[in-house]
Design an enzyme around this catalytic site. Structure first.
Site, PDB file in Angstrom:
ATOM      1  N   ARG A 134       1.026  -0.974  -0.555  1.00  0.00           N
ATOM      2  CA  ARG A 134      -0.066   0.001   0.020  1.00  0.00           C
ATOM      3  C   ARG A 134       0.804   1.058  -0.264  1.00  0.00           C
ATOM      4  NH1 ARG A 134      -4.747  -1.554   3.667  1.00  0.00           N
ATOM      5  NH2 ARG A 134      -5.510  -4.039   2.422  1.00  0.00           N
TER       6      ARG A 134
ATOM      7  N   ARG B  14       1.414   0.201  10.134  1.00  0.00           N
ATOM      8  CA  ARG B  14       1.412   1.105   9.575  1.00  0.00           C
ATOM      9  C   ARG B  14       3.167   1.217   7.885  1.00  0.00           C
ATOM     10  NH1 ARG B  14      -3.212   3.240   7.514  1.00  0.00           N
ATOM     11  NH2 ARG B  14      -3.565   3.644  10.034  1.00  0.00           N
TER      12      ARG B  14
ATOM     13  N   GLU C  87      -6.494  -1.454  14.761  1.00  0.00           N
ATOM     14  CA  GLU C  87      -7.587  -2.243  14.393  1.00  0.00           C
ATOM     15  C   GLU C  87      -6.682  -3.635  13.500  1.00  0.00           C
ATOM     16  OE1 GLU C  87      -8.791  -1.051  10.500  1.00  0.00           O
ATOM     17  OE2 GLU C  87      -8.548  -2.135   9.358  1.00  0.00           O
TER      18      GLU C  87
ATOM     19  N   SER D 146     -10.820  -6.585   9.796  1.00  0.00           N
ATOM     20  CA  SER D 146     -11.814  -5.879   9.190  1.00  0.00           C
ATOM     21  C   SER D 146     -11.924  -7.013   7.744  1.00  0.00           C
ATOM     22  CB  SER D 146     -11.146  -4.449   7.879  1.00  0.00           C
ATOM     23  OG  SER D 146     -12.313  -4.419   8.117  1.00  0.00           O
TER      24      SER D 146
ATOM     25  N   ARG E  81       0.538  -6.991  12.362  1.00  0.00           N
ATOM     26  CA  ARG E  81      -0.220  -6.779  13.798  1.00  0.00           C
ATOM     27  C   ARG E  81      -0.336  -6.944  14.230  1.00  0.00           C
ATOM     28  NH1 ARG E  81      -4.732  -1.895  11.399  1.00  0.00           N
ATOM     29  NH2 ARG E  81      -2.970  -0.485  10.080  1.00  0.00           N
TER      30      ARG E  81
END
Length: 423
Positions: free
Chosen positions: A261, A276, A348, A351, A390
């Site tokens: 990303r 991130r 998070e 999802s 994560r």
RNA sequence: GGAGAGAUGGCAGAGCGGUUGAAUGCACUGGUCUUGAAAACCAGCAAGGGUGAAUAACCCUUCCAGGGUUCGAAUCCCUGUCUCUCCGCCA
């Protein structure tokens, strides 16, 4: 995309329903184009019909050996008129298509209305915070002290937001992948798939990353390809342009991939550590189901992701995203957030979304309904099960001791050659 | 990278520039027959879209994709993609 026919005949209702999602539909422009489309399409098809009839007549006349000179003269300018009409129609249709491809999905009625993530609704919690009788370190401090997590070298090799892991931490990362894949294939009945990490634009359009979110992607323009931001893209696109036999439904795939990303627009956010990154690994759950089963499937899929955290003994909560926080393609999303002691907050880690037929319509993913015998759009769902990076840092932070060592959760020990401790 | 062959309905596989959305076979669905099944026989069986109140009727598009030639293209021409075979290279 939403059903164009439904949009046309329920324009006001759709525009209304899109407002809570933060999308303002330009009804005037749409209506004007739609009017034009209708006129042009009727006109074009009438011309096509005429051309077909004349051509057929010429063929028949010729077969009988009759003279066709006079008919040919009559149709001399047909080609031009038709071409003109077709060109105009194409133009209007592509304008309509641009609009319709950028309209987000409608939120399910059970989704709470809200502006931002502050309005998300917590629906349950599991487990407890670890009791640490010392000041917990974050994963960066823990990893660097162990000399097994190196962000500087990651930046040297690539850029910021990359990491190099070594030794037991790298091993733990791999163990998590294996543990997740095994759990989902054995306990939850998913089929493991291995897919390309680079996809074409059609696939990106299919799941909704394109045309609207190109800046979030890493692209390889010379080849017209993109690095995947999630396994959702290649795995869901397995069904693109396919008609799946009802016997093979529901389809359940689990897939481990790296994800890439650009993180455009999040400069300055979560710059520290592995939260991130430009590249991270994820085990993704994807389902393709009968439309009437998709809401149950969302609950099931979410519970499959939760099962990983439960087995790891990590404290988490589940929140329903409100309309304003909902992603472009989703009708409803549950975020699973894991407890991070260093930040004293939930972050998070998964999802889980039901897209209903939004993605399926974009990519013509269908199944044959045995009751009607006809191909019908199926429903797609996906969820992280889980984000590996994560999860790794959640394990590190929640299982640290006062010496900065990390106690390996029992379920992972078999994947670590029986080791119990890192450091 | 070089040389060649190919891409047609769920599958296999025909197809001369003209009533071909497409022969035929298999699969599938319905029917006849049968106590039941099989076999045989008969019939049906692609998708997307438009006008429309319509699950009526009519029409349009689609034979890998995109252009072109033509009154008319599955069929001819160009470009691209993919597949296969041979050679080279290579994990």
């Amino acid at each position: 995309m939403i059903d164009p026919q439904y949009l046309r005949s329920n324009l006001d209702a759709v525009a209304e329903a899109l407002l809570p999602c933060g999308y303002k539909l330009d009804k005037e422009t749409f209506n004007a184009l739609e009017q034009e489309r209708k006129t042009l399409q009727v006109e074009t098809q009438a011309l096509q019909q005429e051309r077909n009839a004349r051509s057929k007549a010429i063929g028949q006349a010729k077969a009988k050996g009759e003279d066709v000179g006079s008919i040919l003269a009559e149709v001399a300018d047909m080609g031009d008129r038709l071409k003109q009409s077709e060109t105009k129609l194409d133009d209007v249709q592509s304008k309509l298509n641009v609009i319709i491809m950028e309209i987000p999905n409608l939120a399910h009625e059970s989704v709470p209305v809200g502006q931002s993530e502050d309005d998300n609704l917590e629906i349950r919690r599991w487990g407890e915070k670890p009791e640490l009788d010392f000041e917990p370190k974050d994963h960066v401090d823990l990893g660097e002290k162990l000399e097994q997590m190196d962000f500087e070298t990651g930046a040297k090799i690539a850029s910021s937001r990359f990491v190099v892991m070594k030794g037991q931490i790298a091993q733990l990362h791999r163990a998590l992948v294996q543990f997740m894949l095994n759990t989902h294939t054995v306990d939850h009945n998913y089929t493991e798939v291995n897919v390309p990490f680079i996809v074409n634009a059609d696939s990106m359009r299919g799941t909704g990353q394109l045309p609207k979110f190109e800046e979030d992607l890493f692209a390889i323009p010379d080849h017209g390809l993109y690095l995947i931001p999630t396994a959702e893209v290649p795995v869901t696109n397995i069904a693109r342009n396919e008609i799946i036999d009802h016997i093979d439904m529901p389809v359940r795939y689990v897939c481990h991939t790296p994800c890439f990303r650009s993180e455009a627009g999040s400069y300055g956010r979560d710059t520290r550590g592995m939260i991130r990154q430009h590249q991270f690994e994820k085990v993704e759950l994807v389902q393709m189901v009968r439309p009437e089963e998709s809401w149950q499937a969302l609950e099931d899929l979410t519970s499959h992701a939760e099962a990983i955290l439960q087995k790891l003994g990590l404290h988490y909560r589940v929140v329903t995203l409100c309309t304003g926080d909902l992603g472009f393609s989703a009708a409803k999303t549950y975020d699973i957030e894991v407890w991070l002691p260093s930040q004293e907050t939930f972050r998070e880690i998964s999802s889980c979304s039901n897209f209903e037929d939004f993605q399926a319509r974009r990519m013509k993913a269908r199944w044959r309904n045995p009751e009607t015998g006809k191909p019908e759009l199926l429903h797609t769902l996906n969820g992280s099960g889980l984000a590996v990076g994560r999860t790794l840092l959640a394990v590190m932070e929640n299982y640290q001791d006062a010496d900065g060592k990390i106690h390996i959760p029992e379920v992972l020990q078999p994947y670590m050659g029986g080791q119990k401790l890192i450091g």
